[in-house]
Design an enzyme around this catalytic site. Structure first.
Site, PDB file in Angstrom:
ATOM      1  CD  GLU A  15      24.958  80.830  -6.394  1.00  0.00           C
ATOM      2  OE1 GLU A  15      25.109  80.469  -5.199  1.00  0.00           O
ATOM      3  OE2 GLU A  15      24.882  82.037  -6.717  1.00  0.00           O
TER       4      GLU A  15
ATOM      5  CG  HIS B 148      33.230  88.399 -11.361  1.00  0.00           C
ATOM      6  ND1 HIS B 148      33.922  88.993 -10.329  1.00  0.00           N
ATOM      7  CD2 HIS B 148      31.931  88.394 -10.984  1.00  0.00           C
ATOM      8  CE1 HIS B 148      33.074  89.350  -9.379  1.00  0.00           C
ATOM      9  NE2 HIS B 148      31.865  88.991  -9.743  1.00  0.00           N
TER      10      HIS B 148
ATOM     11  N   PRO C 287      28.858  76.297  -5.443  1.00  0.00           N
ATOM     12  CG  PRO C 287      28.227  78.310  -4.426  1.00  0.00           C
ATOM     13  CD  PRO C 287      28.876  77.751  -5.682  1.00  0.00           C
TER      14      PRO C 287
ATOM     15  CB  ALA D  55      31.212  79.588 -14.933  1.00  0.00           C
ATOM     16  CG  ASP D  56      33.997  82.731 -11.634  1.00  0.00           C
ATOM     17  OD1 ASP D  56      35.219  82.626 -11.694  1.00  0.00           O
ATOM     18  OD2 ASP D  56      33.325  83.232 -12.564  1.00  0.00           O
ATOM     19  CE1 TYR D  57      31.297  84.252  -7.463  1.00  0.00           C
ATOM     20  CE2 TYR D  57      29.838  85.421  -8.953  1.00  0.00           C
ATOM     21  CZ  TYR D  57      30.967  85.393  -8.147  1.00  0.00           C
ATOM     22  OH  TYR D  57      31.743  86.519  -8.036  1.00  0.00           O
ATOM     23  CB  ILE D  58      28.766  76.470 -11.215  1.00  0.00           C
ATOM     24  CG1 ILE D  58      28.084  77.127 -12.411  1.00  0.00           C
ATOM     25  CG2 ILE D  58      28.395  74.994 -11.170  1.00  0.00           C
ATOM     26  CD1 ILE D  58      28.324  76.406 -13.725  1.00  0.00           C
TER      27      ILE D  58
HETATM   28  C1  TPP Z   1      28.000  82.893  -4.745  1.00  0.00           C
HETATM   29  C2  TPP Z   1      27.629  84.117  -5.526  1.00  0.00           C
HETATM   30  N1  TPP Z   1      26.478  84.124  -6.241  1.00  0.00           N
HETATM   31  C3  TPP Z   1      26.134  85.204  -6.971  1.00  0.00           C
HETATM   32  C4  TPP Z   1      26.939  86.328  -7.010  1.00  0.00           C
HETATM   33  C5  TPP Z   1      26.579  87.558  -7.864  1.00  0.00           C
HETATM   34  N2  TPP Z   1      26.190  88.669  -6.977  1.00  0.00           N
HETATM   35  C6  TPP Z   1      27.071  89.617  -6.574  1.00  0.00           C
HETATM   36  S1  TPP Z   1      26.381  90.720  -5.514  1.00  0.00           S
HETATM   37  C7  TPP Z   1      24.879  89.964  -5.586  1.00  0.00           C
HETATM   38  C8  TPP Z   1      23.720  90.499  -4.811  1.00  0.00           C
HETATM   39  C9  TPP Z   1      23.928  90.416  -3.324  1.00  0.00           C
HETATM   40  O1  TPP Z   1      22.816  91.000  -2.683  1.00  0.00           O
HETATM   41  P1  TPP Z   1      22.810  91.171  -1.103  1.00  0.00           P
HETATM   42  O2  TPP Z   1      23.248  89.905  -0.467  1.00  0.00           O
HETATM   43  O3  TPP Z   1      21.482  91.699  -0.699  1.00  0.00           O
HETATM   44  O4  TPP Z   1      23.970  92.211  -0.812  1.00  0.00           O
HETATM   45  P2  TPP Z   1      23.959  93.780  -1.189  1.00  0.00           P
HETATM   46  O5  TPP Z   1      24.601  93.933  -2.540  1.00  0.00           O
HETATM   47  O6  TPP Z   1      22.548  94.271  -1.186  1.00  0.00           O
HETATM   48  O7  TPP Z   1      24.785  94.457  -0.135  1.00  0.00           O
HETATM   49  C10 TPP Z   1      24.920  88.848  -6.444  1.00  0.00           C
HETATM   50  C11 TPP Z   1      23.776  87.970  -6.741  1.00  0.00           C
HETATM   51  C12 TPP Z   1      28.133  86.282  -6.236  1.00  0.00           C
HETATM   52  N3  TPP Z   1      28.968  87.331  -6.209  1.00  0.00           N
HETATM   53  N4  TPP Z   1      28.436  85.178  -5.511  1.00  0.00           N
END
Ligand code: TPP
Ligand code: TPP
Ligand code: MG
Ligand code: MG
Lengths: 417, 337, 337, 417
Positions: free
Chosen positions: B60, B129, B89, B84-87
């Protein structure tokens, strides 16, 4: 770095938290013996389209052109001419004269704060001259030389440093945190590292437009520990952004030596390997080597091969800022003992050897630089030093947004302006 | 005029603007080929090209910082933060850089970026979330914060945000994406279809930032809300049977102070409703402003209905979520005083 | 009893605690050999060992995240963020992790960390060495926020924070490090020496979190302040010649609501003073709480004196800084109403 | 990665922003041809005290022990016995049975959300069994196998997933975001990446105490783009923290392929080179290779040589979560075509070849796993599924702080509890 690992392993019997230590503290003998310097001309120059696998050794060498005999050698000799280097030398002298005078001005209370560039002058002058007017620099606070090389008025630097009525940033910024789009110099802020991703975004925008101008971003070795740095490198690698990312490894971050940023474990250039981009390690006190590395990375970026990481290996010869006293944490004579010497002396010696310069011209250039700076600062002092003159208080309320909202208008009203 | 849910109207806003202005590009996690986890960027890559709507690394901070650099160069990036919880960072980039760039550079550089992000609860998303972070943006000089409550406003406000030359935090009430939600989680889901505020013109139009909407006229009390809570408040007002005026703030920075104070001076009573936890939430500022500007019109102390001062608890969603019954109680208390 | 300035009393607090408890360690940028840019950790490495007070990489996020991991393991890290302006890169770690770890793990893991950081202006530090970020922490459920105003309180509150099993944001008013500052920047600097609140016992003592101090008794108005503004408010009260009660909140979370409401119910008037910019600042919450709890005792609208809604401007430090004259004006207005 | 760079360079005439693309989208032929797989036994095993310079090639190989003939070969064969691997296999079968049943439960509305581990079972089972009870794991949400390997009650997993009255986390967490200090499993959160630095801090604490237990942290390849990851690696390197940092490269991050995280430019293990720590790249579907890599890194950490980065190369065989449909962004048959096969099948074949296992025992083990899971979940369903039963609402107000303050007490009062 091998040395340190070794000490550590042998010295360590039972488990404890390892805290890296510099080779010398105040009172100790200066010790730069753990720095391995390949001879000038030693590190090969790959093609700009070389594949990732070919570039893996690059970060462990050091790009150096100026040999002890002052001649330039090796395939990293830049395409630029000695005429260009004379221009660079003059900028570096101007930089030095400006630093000296402003340091004194701060001691005299004419400004609240100042930072010197001493020992790092080549890292602003050479890139500023080697790159195009439409390229954008995302600098650190130790790069006034970039502006000097591009003709930014010294008087205006002083106006900002004095925060007087002619301050180009209307009194909103600390001294030395300059900004000038017209000179390809991005707005500085007190936060370290937080603009490095902007350089990548700017470069992505140029690629998006199909424009072959590029961006160059600088960060101190200490600041490479910020997450911002990794995020910038990741985006630069993924989108092959036409950007040059430069780490100024001047060995110190205020009182912390480079080992606190990981410098004992490998080179900063080696970070490039994690992103599959070239990692150049450059003698930062060798103006020709700096110029050549920038030339190579710029050509690569303009041709669409993407980003390059460059570690400039140098030394912060003075204190961190006017608020700092380096003798509190490192030996007094450390700077003088720096094995890579002084960038101004080394460039001067090279140009003299090549017949493009001589002691008289040099002495004259030093005088000229001092006179130019003195005159420009005198003009600024005429307008006023810190406290004696300042921009209209109205400026406090401008540029918060494009248009002020009711809060700002009311608050302006409260102090009757 | 076509009927759109909020996802469609936001998607349409982006589509319209990308067609009008080649300087607009969209990026964020999963927004490219896939079209976003909530489908707001659906088909934009196909329609406008790979380099105009693309996936970003899970970073982010990197998304916002590269967007700021693009904005300084002259582009108008519209970025999505998946929740928005992930804004958070990227909070330093938004506060120390985006919000301050124009000021510190004397207008030499600006950050005309729009940061879209789904916020708020009611979707069983659990603690990370469901949060409503508007207060931590409202306090930051140099940031604008916009929160729509209908498909029509969502499109008009998003276009206005994209055209704004200041950085805008655009918070999308994800519980309203598919239908108006009045907090009665135990009742059948409503869709936007046939809702008057879901009649959305195809083309370009704006809803100006800084103009609240009086969505219900009333004489006896003023209720201030935004996002999901506009619908919850309306339900609460009707169930309480009180003739309250309901104001949808639509943007909290800039804030439409005039509409607020005019209403409170008229009604003499005010209830503030937001989903974010109560302490030091944006409701505090609203209450303070009303005290400072309407004190002598006030017949009763301004009340707040908000999330509890706990993290958002997954299994207790409906115990935490400030629903209509809490609005009713607060209104009744407000009228008794 | 020795007289200490605030730097010395903070240093002494750390020294006392490190001697008492081997689980306490200190790290941060430049805090080790050098002893910190403000000298608060001076000699701690020499006295307690390399691994108990050491330099950290320039990575506020990394400093906080490693501290959380240490805290979860059972240590009690006390970390320094060199300037409060630079806490923001660690904001996600503080909000999403430190503040939520106990809750989400049902008490299985906790984050007993103390985050020390110099905050506030008045030192010509410009925009990024002067900010007051307390509001963005006060809103976060799970974080405590402490702000001392004297050397005595600084030591007692820091020890209480270190002993607290919840994460604490400990904001140090850097303008008060060397002397009390009442906002009269044009007058000679005062030192803490000989100041009654600078008499600091050598040993262990605590000032409990959540207990405000009534630093001046008064009948006609209540003034709420913390940090540097306590001294500015006192000057303003005396210059206005108004018999106001001055309350130093000392910690804003937990907030001593009882002391506040008792005073306002008694005086019927309240002025809130903070240095942070006004809009959505912590003053909004205080004003809202007073409306909700003391409305019928209020003789006049609660006022706020705060920083303007602009970034902190270097050359205009004394135009921005809410000094005694603004307190005087606000008090006069408060009494007229 | 070379391949991709090449395509890019040739395909690119005039400047444009480069956006990485996966090798196949829905409707395309699955194409894993750009994945270079060294044969099993190919990559050498360095000494745990090998110096940085010796480790530079490591990230570009791949640690594999199970050859096509199912025998284990090469110097990365683990010290553990086939008895240990039988235990691992049983955990992996339990994991699979649990995933299948819970996926169905979500479809039946018994919970709001679930995530499967399919294809990645070895990455939880082997580390959990190879490490010590006093070592702490900082997991991702795809590692329930760690808990299963350490005897965490399946019933309690189900209680949390159903958020019923017996939920060990009192209804505060999403399903699957488990926490159990007693089982060396650190509290999960919805944020990805934000605990990786906690693993380093935990490890630093152990070193600080002189304790030889260690920490292991996991992060997905997509999440390596977060600044948190770089900061964790920096601290791990600088302080030589006894930690193992693992990147689970399952090729996908929801709908984004690994190239969006930089996977087209180099390996994820290569990130280690930027910090001067070992970077192991491991066949993540080869349980013996996973076990061996963990053994090596753990021994190194306990001996005080510091951190190791491990990239586990694997494939996310199912959708990201119950909210995801992978056929929207990748070919249907992608998982089946994964060149490194299935971890359960490969371990099973190896054990059978070695005579420590046979088809009957395997069939019985599969049945047992299904029965165990079924029984445990039935018990949890007895307490109640989502909505039918939940913890006391009081729990909403507990554990915000150690002691509730007046706000919490008042608010509890407002809803009369
Ligand atoms: C800080 C943050 N940003 C975005 C998300 C949304 N999100 C949840 S899982 C994911 C993908 C993660 O991919 P990866 O790191 O490859 O792990 P995998 O699911 O493949 O094990 C995202 C973008 C989140 N949970 N936390
Ligand atoms: C985000 C942030 N953290 C901390 C600081 C305080 N600070 C200012 S300069 C500095 C040292 C930077 O060292 P380095 O990156 O090596 O740059 P150099 O000064 O050597 O050029 C620090 C820690 C800051 N300005 N911003
Ligand atoms: Mg440095
Ligand atoms: Mg993945």
């Amino acid at each position: 770095m091998g040395k340190e690992v070794h000490n550590f392993m042998t010295s360590r019997r039972n488990i404890t938290l390892h805290i890296p230590q510099p080779s010398a503290r105040p009172g100790d003998q200066v010790d730069f013996s753990d720095i391995e310097l390949p001879p000038a001309g030693d590190t090969p120059r790959p093609a700009i389209d070389a594949s990732e696998a070919v570039l893996r050794e690059l970060p462990f060498g050091m790009i150096r052109t100026l040999a002890d005999d002052h001649d330039a050698c090796g395939d990293w000799r830049p395409e630029a001419s000695n005429g260009d280097f004379v221009a660079a030398l003059k900028v570096m002298l101007l930089n030095r004269a400006f630093d000296d005078r402003m340091f004194t001005a701060q001691r005299q209370g004419k400004t609240s704060f100042f930072m010197k560039t001493t020992g790092e002058e080549a890292l602003s002058a050479a890139p500023s001259l080697a790159l195009r007017p439409d390229d954008m620099c995302f600098p650190t606070y130790r790069m006034v030389g970039w502006l000097l090389a591009r003709g930014y008025p010294i008087r205006d630097l002083a106006h900002q440093i004095f925060n007087n009525a002619c301050d180009p940033l209307q009194g909103r910024q600390l001294p030395i945190l300059y900004s000038s789009k017209a000179h390809g110099f991005y707005s500085l802020s007190g936060n370290v590292g937080s603009r490095i991703g902007h350089a990548v975004g700017w470069a992505m925008a140029k690629a998006y437009r199909g424009d072959d101008s590029i961006a160059i971003g600088f960060i101190g070795e200490g600041t490479t520990a910020e997450g911002d740095y990794h995020e910038a490198l990741t985006f630069a690698s993924v989108y092959k952004a036409p950007v040059i990312l430069c780490v100024t490894n001047n060995q110190w971050a205020i009182s912390s030596f480079s080992g606190i940023a990981g410098g004992n474990e490998t080179t900063f250039a080696a970070q490039a390997l994690g992103y599959g981009i070239p990692g150049l390690r450059v003698d930062g006190n060798d103006t020709l080597a700096v110029w050549a590395a920038i030339e190579w990375a710029a050509k690569r970026a303009r041709a669409g091969y993407g980003a390059t990481l460059i570690e400039f290996f140098t030394y912060r010869a003075e204190g961190h800022s006017t608020s700092d006293d380096p003798t509190k944490y490192r030996p007094k004579d450390a700077a003088a003992a720096w094995p890579l010497g002084d960038p101004v002396d080394r460039l001067k010696d090279h140009l003299i050897k090549g017949g493009d310069w001589d002691e008289d011209r040099h002495a004259k250039a030093v005088e000229e630089a001092a006179a130019t700076v003195k005159e420009a600062i005198k003009q600024a002092e005429g307008v006023g030093v810190l406290g004696a003159s300042k921009p209209s208080v109205k400026e406090m309320f401008e540029h918060v947004f494009e248009e002020p909202d009711w809060r700002i208008l009311e608050q302006r009203g409260e102090i009757g302006i | 005029m076509p009927s759109m849910n909020m996802i469609q109207s936001l998607n349409n806003a982006l589509d319209v603007m990308m067609a009008r202005d080649p300087d607009i590009l969209v990026f964020g996690e999963d927004v490219g080929y896939f079209g976003g986890v909530f489908r707001v960027t659906d088909k934009l890559q196909e329609r406008h090209g790979l380099h105009r709507c693309f996936d970003a690394p899970i970073s982010e901070g990197g998304i916002v910082s590269t967007a700021i650099g693009m904005g300084a160069e002259g582009l108008r990036p519209v970025i999505e933060i998946q929740f928005a919880d992930y804004i958070l960072p990227a909070y330093d980039q938004l506060v120390s850089e985006a919000a301050r760039l124009r000021y510190r550079s004397g207008g030499d550089f600006t950050a005309p970026i729009t940061v879209r992000s789904p916020y708020g609860g009611g979707i069983f998303g659990g603690q990370t979330h469901s949060q409503s972070p508007e207060a931590i943006f409202a306090h930051i000089t140099g940031l604008k914060t916009v929160i729509p409550s209908t498909p029509y406003d969502a499109k008009g406000l998003l276009i206005a945000s994209i055209e704004c030359n200041d950085p805008v935090i655009f918070l999308e009430p994800k519980r309203l994406y598919n239908g108006p939600f009045d907090g009665h989680h135990d009742q059948a889901l409503k869709a936007w279809k046939d809702h008057p505020d879901a009649q959305v013109p195809e083309g370009h139009y704006t809803v100006p930032l800084g103009q609240a909407a009086v969505v219900r006229q009333g004489a006896d009390a003023t209720v201030l809300a935004y996002g999901t809570m506009v619908h919850v408040a309306r339900a609460g007002i009707e169930e309480a049977g009180i003739d309250a005026e309901l104001i949808d703030l639509r943007s909290i920075v800039p804030l439409d102070i005039e509409t607020i104070t005019n209403s409170v001076r008229k009604t003499g009573r005010c209830l503030i409703v937001h989903e974010a936890s109560r302490f030091a939430g944006f409701g505090g500022e609203l209450s303070a402003l009303i005290t400072e500007r309407c004190f002598y019109s006030l017949k009763a102390p301004t009340q707040r209905v908000a999330g509890w001062d706990t993290p958002y608890p997954h299994a207790f969603e409906w115990d935490y979520f400030p629903g209509p019954s809490r609005v009713v109680e607060a209104l009744q208390k407000l009228m008794e005083d």
